[in-house]
Design a protein around this motif. Structure first.
Motif, PDB file in Angstrom:
ATOM      1  N   TYR A 267      56.910  42.353  11.461  1.00  0.00           N
ATOM      2  CA  TYR A 267      55.950  42.437  12.567  1.00  0.00           C
ATOM      3  C   TYR A 267      55.063  43.656  12.312  1.00  0.00           C
ATOM      4  N   ASP A 282      50.006  40.666  13.456  1.00  0.00           N
ATOM      5  CA  ASP A 282      51.291  40.827  14.125  1.00  0.00           C
ATOM      6  C   ASP A 282      52.477  40.256  13.356  1.00  0.00           C
ATOM      7  N   ASP A 342      50.273  37.589  17.817  1.00  0.00           N
ATOM      8  CA  ASP A 342      51.221  37.678  18.926  1.00  0.00           C
ATOM      9  C   ASP A 342      50.646  36.880  20.102  1.00  0.00           C
TER      10      ASP A 342
END
Length: 358
Positions: A267, A282, A342
């Motif tokens: 991430y 992300d 995200d």
């Protein structure tokens, strides 16, 4: 000594402190777990991408990355090094790679349209992401896809069709883009400054298309062909343990490659361009035994296999064809990978809610 970092926020803070060193010695970074002896461990780490991993014997003084780094207070974390095969210019990928009953349905051979279905602007095609409802105005129902799929500034109207626009073949007008975003500053996206670089942006790449009044909305389904109903949105909380997200199994359904499976390996991927701008994306997903996405799958939802129903967590925007391949295990060839936005943060930015059932 000290306390080992255990959350995404803690790793992000440590990375920001050592950002200059990582930029000097690596091609980019991400947050995940350390790999040792070809196995992923449960030790949170800052992953540093390099052009080639070498034995310490051949690394010059000042070019060796430390095995651990200290953060604010008594925090510390491991540093892992992963080989990154950089393409340079975008590599060409075949547009049509999979033909199956599922994929044919997604490309127009089905009476319904929903997540995973082909959508197209006048010159670009991609995949319909989530079916959503606006939190503002008249609370219109529509869908989410990538901004780079839906918006072409050379045209005055940003119209979307399924499966094809009228200039390329048969298709139905779905609606026109109402709001979209490409990049967002890190402090607005994450609620914190993720680096010490003043020019830092996160790739958001989302567009909301409300269904047109002329479109028969009874043909819309929130279920995903080949998967079924999805569960609740998986919200990524930076203060949760890293293992809540990284290492989880994931699936996606897209108009090019259909249903594929993979794993969330990191991430908060960070890289820099030659103009000094720091970019974040992300989610980093690697396919299980093959590519997780193909060209045309942009906009597909990334779903975590978490519980009885898969839960939406992200939206694909790019992958191997954009930058390169990752060598995650010694003795194995570099692997394809996929970049994702995200989804929870994108929905908040565009003021949308997912509709998860019909």
């Amino acid at each position: 000594t000290g306390r080992q970092a255990g959350t995404l926020r803690e790793l992000m803070a440590i990375r920001a402190i050592h950002g200059k060193m990582f930029r000097r010695l690596g091609l980019g970074t991400a947050l995940g777990f350390r790999t040792r002896d070809r196995q992923v461990t449960d030790r949170p780490a800052i992953i540093v991408f390099v052009a080639r991993k070498l034995h310490a014997q051949w690394v010059l003084d000042g070019q060796m990355l430390p095995s651990t780094v200290q953060g604010p207070g008594d925090l510390w974390c491991d540093v892992d090094v992963v080989e990154f095969s950089y393409h340079g210019a975008s590599s060409a990928a075949p547009k049509e790679q999979v033909y199956s009953e599922l994929v044919e349905c997604l490309r127009g051979d089905d009476q319904c349209v929903g997540p995973g279905s082909q959508v197209a602007s006048l010159e670009v095609y991609g995949t319909m992401g989530a079916v959503v409802r606006s939190r503002t105005g008249e609370h219109q129902i529509g869908f989410l896809t990538n901004r780079h799929v839906a918006v072409d500034l050379d045209f005055p109207y940003q119209k979307m069709f399924h499966p094809l626009p009228p200039n390329l073949g048969p298709g139905v007008y779905l609606g026109t883009v109402e709001r979209a975003t490409s990049f967002v500053t890190d402090d607005l996206w994450y609620g914190m400054f993720a680096t010490c670089c003043s020019e830092t942006v996160v790739r958001a790449d989302g567009a909301f298309v409300p269904f047109a009044a002329s479109f028969d909305s009874s043909s819309v389904t929130a279920s995903i062909k080949g998967v079924g109903e999805v569960g609740e949105l998986f919200t990524i909380n930076l203060d949760d343990p890293i293992a809540n997200l990284v290492g989880k199994a994931a699936i996606k359904v897209g108009r090019s490659s259909g249903l594929t499976r993979g794993t969330v390996v990191a991430y908060g991927v960070e890289y820099h361009d030659d103009k000094g701008v720091c970019f974040f994306t992300d989610l980093l997903v690697v396919g299980d035994g093959g590519q997780f996405d193909s060209e045309g799958d942009s906009g597909s939802m990334i779903l975590l296999c978490d519980g009885d129903k898969p839960r939406p967590v992200g939206m694909i925007w790019g992958g191997t064809s954009n930058r390169g391949r990752l060598k995650l295990r010694q003795g194995h060839e570099p692997q394809n990978w996929t970049s994702g936005v995200d989804l929870g943060r994108l929905l908040d930015l565009l003021q949308l809610d997912i509709i998860s059932n019909d």
